[in-house]
Design a protein around this motif. Structure first.
Motif, PDB file in Angstrom:
ATOM      1  N   PHE A 293       0.836  -1.202   0.000  1.00  0.00           N
ATOM      2  CA  PHE A 293       0.000   0.000   0.000  1.00  0.00           C
ATOM      3  C   PHE A 293       0.868   1.247   0.000  1.00  0.00           C
ATOM      4  O   PHE A 293       1.963   1.244   0.566  1.00  0.00           O
ATOM      5  N   VAL A 294       0.374   2.285  -0.624  1.00  0.00           N
ATOM      6  CA  VAL A 294       0.958   3.625  -0.486  1.00  0.00           C
ATOM      7  C   VAL A 294      -0.082   4.468   0.241  1.00  0.00           C
ATOM      8  O   VAL A 294      -1.120   4.823  -0.321  1.00  0.00           O
ATOM      9  N   PHE A 295       0.183   4.761   1.497  1.00  0.00           N
ATOM     10  CA  PHE A 295      -0.792   5.470   2.306  1.00  0.00           C
ATOM     11  C   PHE A 295      -0.653   6.981   2.128  1.00  0.00           C
ATOM     12  O   PHE A 295       0.428   7.500   1.844  1.00  0.00           O
ATOM     13  N   THR A 296      -1.766   7.656   2.319  1.00  0.00           N
ATOM     14  CA  THR A 296      -1.795   9.121   2.241  1.00  0.00           C
ATOM     15  C   THR A 296      -2.286   9.692   3.567  1.00  0.00           C
ATOM     16  O   THR A 296      -2.815   8.965   4.420  1.00  0.00           O
ATOM     17  N   ALA A 297      -2.143  10.998   3.709  1.00  0.00           N
ATOM     18  CA  ALA A 297      -2.585  11.656   4.934  1.00  0.00           C
ATOM     19  C   ALA A 297      -4.083  11.483   5.152  1.00  0.00           C
ATOM     20  O   ALA A 297      -4.554  11.396   6.290  1.00  0.00           O
ATOM     21  N   ALA A 298      -4.845  11.403   4.059  1.00  0.00           N
ATOM     22  CA  ALA A 298      -6.304  11.284   4.176  1.00  0.00           C
ATOM     23  C   ALA A 298      -6.718   9.960   4.797  1.00  0.00           C
ATOM     24  O   ALA A 298      -7.854   9.816   5.273  1.00  0.00           O
ATOM     25  N   GLN A 299      -5.821   8.949   4.804  1.00  0.00           N
ATOM     26  CA  GLN A 299      -6.170   7.630   5.335  1.00  0.00           C
ATOM     27  C   GLN A 299      -5.786   7.476   6.809  1.00  0.00           C
ATOM     28  O   GLN A 299      -6.004   6.408   7.392  1.00  0.00           O
ATOM     29  N   HIS A 300      -5.255   8.531   7.392  1.00  0.00           N
ATOM     30  CA  HIS A 300      -4.933   8.467   8.815  1.00  0.00           C
ATOM     31  C   HIS A 300      -6.202   8.244   9.637  1.00  0.00           C
ATOM     32  O   HIS A 300      -7.237   8.867   9.405  1.00  0.00           O
ATOM     33  N   GLY A 301      -6.131   7.326  10.596  1.00  0.00           N
ATOM     34  CA  GLY A 301      -7.274   7.049  11.454  1.00  0.00           C
ATOM     35  C   GLY A 301      -8.227   6.001  10.916  1.00  0.00           C
ATOM     36  O   GLY A 301      -9.155   5.589  11.618  1.00  0.00           O
ATOM     37  N   LYS A 302      -8.021   5.538   9.697  1.00  0.00           N
ATOM     38  CA  LYS A 302      -8.893   4.523   9.126  1.00  0.00           C
ATOM     39  C   LYS A 302      -8.374   3.119   9.495  1.00  0.00           C
ATOM     40  O   LYS A 302      -7.329   2.986  10.136  1.00  0.00           O
ATOM     41  N   TYR A 303      -9.108   2.097   9.066  1.00  0.00           N
ATOM     42  CA  TYR A 303      -8.756   0.725   9.413  1.00  0.00           C
ATOM     43  C   TYR A 303      -8.376  -0.066   8.172  1.00  0.00           C
ATOM     44  O   TYR A 303      -9.006   0.056   7.116  1.00  0.00           O
ATOM     45  N   LEU A 304      -7.344  -0.905   8.326  1.00  0.00           N
ATOM     46  CA  LEU A 304      -6.924  -1.837   7.277  1.00  0.00           C
ATOM     47  C   LEU A 304      -7.267  -3.242   7.756  1.00  0.00           C
ATOM     48  O   LEU A 304      -6.892  -3.628   8.878  1.00  0.00           O
ATOM     49  N   LYS A 305      -7.970  -4.020   6.932  1.00  0.00           N
ATOM     50  CA  LYS A 305      -8.427  -5.347   7.337  1.00  0.00           C
ATOM     51  C   LYS A 305      -7.920  -6.424   6.386  1.00  0.00           C
ATOM     52  O   LYS A 305      -7.828  -6.217   5.178  1.00  0.00           O
ATOM     53  N   CYS A 306      -7.637  -7.578   6.970  1.00  0.00           N
ATOM     54  CA  CYS A 306      -7.373  -8.796   6.203  1.00  0.00           C
ATOM     55  C   CYS A 306      -8.510  -9.759   6.536  1.00  0.00           C
ATOM     56  O   CYS A 306      -8.668 -10.187   7.691  1.00  0.00           O
ATOM     57  N   GLN A 307      -9.295 -10.088   5.539  1.00  0.00           N
ATOM     58  CA  GLN A 307     -10.493 -10.911   5.738  1.00  0.00           C
ATOM     59  C   GLN A 307     -10.315 -12.259   5.023  1.00  0.00           C
ATOM     60  O   GLN A 307      -9.983 -12.297   3.833  1.00  0.00           O
ATOM     61  N   VAL A 308     -10.529 -13.345   5.774  1.00  0.00           N
ATOM     62  CA  VAL A 308     -10.288 -14.691   5.251  1.00  0.00           C
ATOM     63  C   VAL A 308     -11.598 -15.494   5.304  1.00  0.00           C
ATOM     64  O   VAL A 308     -12.266 -15.543   6.341  1.00  0.00           O
ATOM     65  N   THR A 309     -11.946 -16.134   4.178  1.00  0.00           N
ATOM     66  CA  THR A 309     -13.153 -16.981   4.107  1.00  0.00           C
ATOM     67  C   THR A 309     -12.818 -18.285   3.404  1.00  0.00           C
ATOM     68  O   THR A 309     -11.828 -18.375   2.663  1.00  0.00           O
ATOM     69  N   ASN A 310     -13.652 -19.313   3.654  1.00  0.00           N
ATOM     70  CA  ASN A 310     -13.522 -20.565   2.903  1.00  0.00           C
ATOM     71  C   ASN A 310     -14.859 -20.882   2.246  1.00  0.00           C
ATOM     72  O   ASN A 310     -15.839 -20.139   2.393  1.00  0.00           O
ATOM     73  N   LYS A 311     -14.899 -22.007   1.528  1.00  0.00           N
ATOM     74  CA  LYS A 311     -16.090 -22.327   0.750  1.00  0.00           C
ATOM     75  C   LYS A 311     -17.286 -22.674   1.622  1.00  0.00           C
ATOM     76  O   LYS A 311     -18.424 -22.745   1.144  1.00  0.00           O
ATOM     77  N   TYR A 312     -17.039 -22.906   2.894  1.00  0.00           N
ATOM     78  CA  TYR A 312     -18.127 -23.230   3.809  1.00  0.00           C
ATOM     79  C   TYR A 312     -18.697 -21.981   4.488  1.00  0.00           C
ATOM     80  O   TYR A 312     -19.560 -22.084   5.351  1.00  0.00           O
ATOM     81  N   GLY A 313     -18.176 -20.849   4.102  1.00  0.00           N
ATOM     82  CA  GLY A 313     -18.677 -19.606   4.661  1.00  0.00           C
ATOM     83  C   GLY A 313     -18.034 -19.205   5.977  1.00  0.00           C
ATOM     84  O   GLY A 313     -18.480 -18.256   6.638  1.00  0.00           O
ATOM     85  N   TYR A 314     -16.994 -19.933   6.344  1.00  0.00           N
ATOM     86  CA  TYR A 314     -16.293 -19.583   7.581  1.00  0.00           C
ATOM     87  C   TYR A 314     -15.521 -18.283   7.356  1.00  0.00           C
ATOM     88  O   TYR A 314     -14.801 -18.152   6.368  1.00  0.00           O
ATOM     89  N   ASN A 315     -15.654 -17.338   8.262  1.00  0.00           N
ATOM     90  CA  ASN A 315     -15.123 -15.979   8.045  1.00  0.00           C
ATOM     91  C   ASN A 315     -14.296 -15.540   9.246  1.00  0.00           C
ATOM     92  O   ASN A 315     -14.767 -15.571  10.386  1.00  0.00           O
ATOM     93  N   LEU A 316     -13.068 -15.116   8.980  1.00  0.00           N
ATOM     94  CA  LEU A 316     -12.207 -14.530  10.006  1.00  0.00           C
ATOM     95  C   LEU A 316     -11.617 -13.233   9.459  1.00  0.00           C
ATOM     96  O   LEU A 316     -11.370 -13.111   8.260  1.00  0.00           O
ATOM     97  N   GLU A 317     -11.403 -12.298  10.337  1.00  0.00           N
ATOM     98  CA  GLU A 317     -10.745 -11.056   9.888  1.00  0.00           C
ATOM     99  C   GLU A 317      -9.936 -10.463  11.028  1.00  0.00           C
ATOM    100  O   GLU A 317     -10.207 -10.703  12.211  1.00  0.00           O
TER     101      GLU A 317
END
Length: 241
Positions: A43-67
């Motif tokens: 990522f190349v972050f900018t000043a406008a993105q300060h205070g926001k959240y970055l997420k890594c979201q993982v799912t499988n074919k059974y609908g199992y969801n982690l983030e």
């Protein structure tokens, strides 16, 4: 983005402030490891993105969801730095200069430089919202004319600060007047006589702004004192030369 042992193909999505910016499929991992690299994304972050959240979201074919997410704290320099001064700078009087820096994270600290030397005394600093204001008070002399002054705003963890405009000092000071000199059209050690052509010379030692000379003609009028003495009363003419 890492995960513990897993047994199926996974889908990994990267989200920045709830907006998806990247998605990829990850094949079955090595179940013998407790820490498996799922995905890497730049990522190349900018000043406008300060205070926001970055997420890594993982799912499988059974609908199992982690983030997992992280709160972004982005360092960035101020948007602008400006130096101003009062309209007139007078010799031997207090001169106030003001430096304003807008923006920056965290808010910057302001440094002052006079004739390329840093100044630490007679400096105040105040923060108001996203603006930092610093004031410098100096007593200037005529020797300070044409010297330069500027300020610099520095933000933590950013190598170089932002410099303001440079002001060249224009210190005003009065002239030093010397006694008027009289000369005649003939050398007479006893002084000028009636009918002599006289030249009056007025000299001044330096000034800023440049000295302007005004000549006044005065009359001498005798006035009697209470003790019978005579006093010369000088009266300025209505015009100047």
């Amino acid at each position: 983005c890492f995960a513990s042992a897993y047994f199926d193909n996974l889908m990994v999505a990267w989200l920045l402030d709830s907006a998806e910016v990247h998605r990829q499929s990850v094949p079955v991992g090595d179940t013998l490891q407790e820490r498996n690299l799922l995905s890497t994304y730049s990522f190349v972050f900018t000043a406008a993105q300060h205070g926001k959240y970055l997420k890594c979201q993982v799912t499988n074919k059974y609908g199992y969801n982690l983030e997992i997410s992280m709160h972004l704290f982005i360092y960035y320099p101020p948007e602008s730095v400006a130096l101003t001064t009062q309209d007139k700078m007078m010799e031997n009087q207090t001169t106030e200069l003001t430096c304003r820096a807008k923006g920056g994270n965290p808010l910057p600290g302001i440094s002052w430089f006079f004739d390329h030397q840093r100044i630490l005394e007679n400096v105040t600093q105040m923060k108001n919202g996203q603006e930092v204001t610093s004031k410098l008070r100096m007593i200037l002399t005529r020797r300070d004319s044409n010297k330069t002054i500027f300020c610099r705003a520095n933000t933590m963890n950013i190598e170089r600060g932002i410099r303001s405009n440079i002001i060249q000092l224009d210190v005003m000071f009065p002239a030093e007047l010397l006694p008027i000199r009289l000369s005649t059209d003939r050398a007479d050690p006893s002084g000028p006589k009636a009918g002599d052509q006289l030249e009056a010379v007025c000299d001044a030692l330096g000034s800023n702004p440049r000295t302007i000379f005004f000549w006044y003609i005065s009359h001498c009028k005798q006035r009697g004192g209470p003790d019978g003495s005579k006093t010369c009363l000088r009266l300025l003419d209505d015009h100047e030369r």
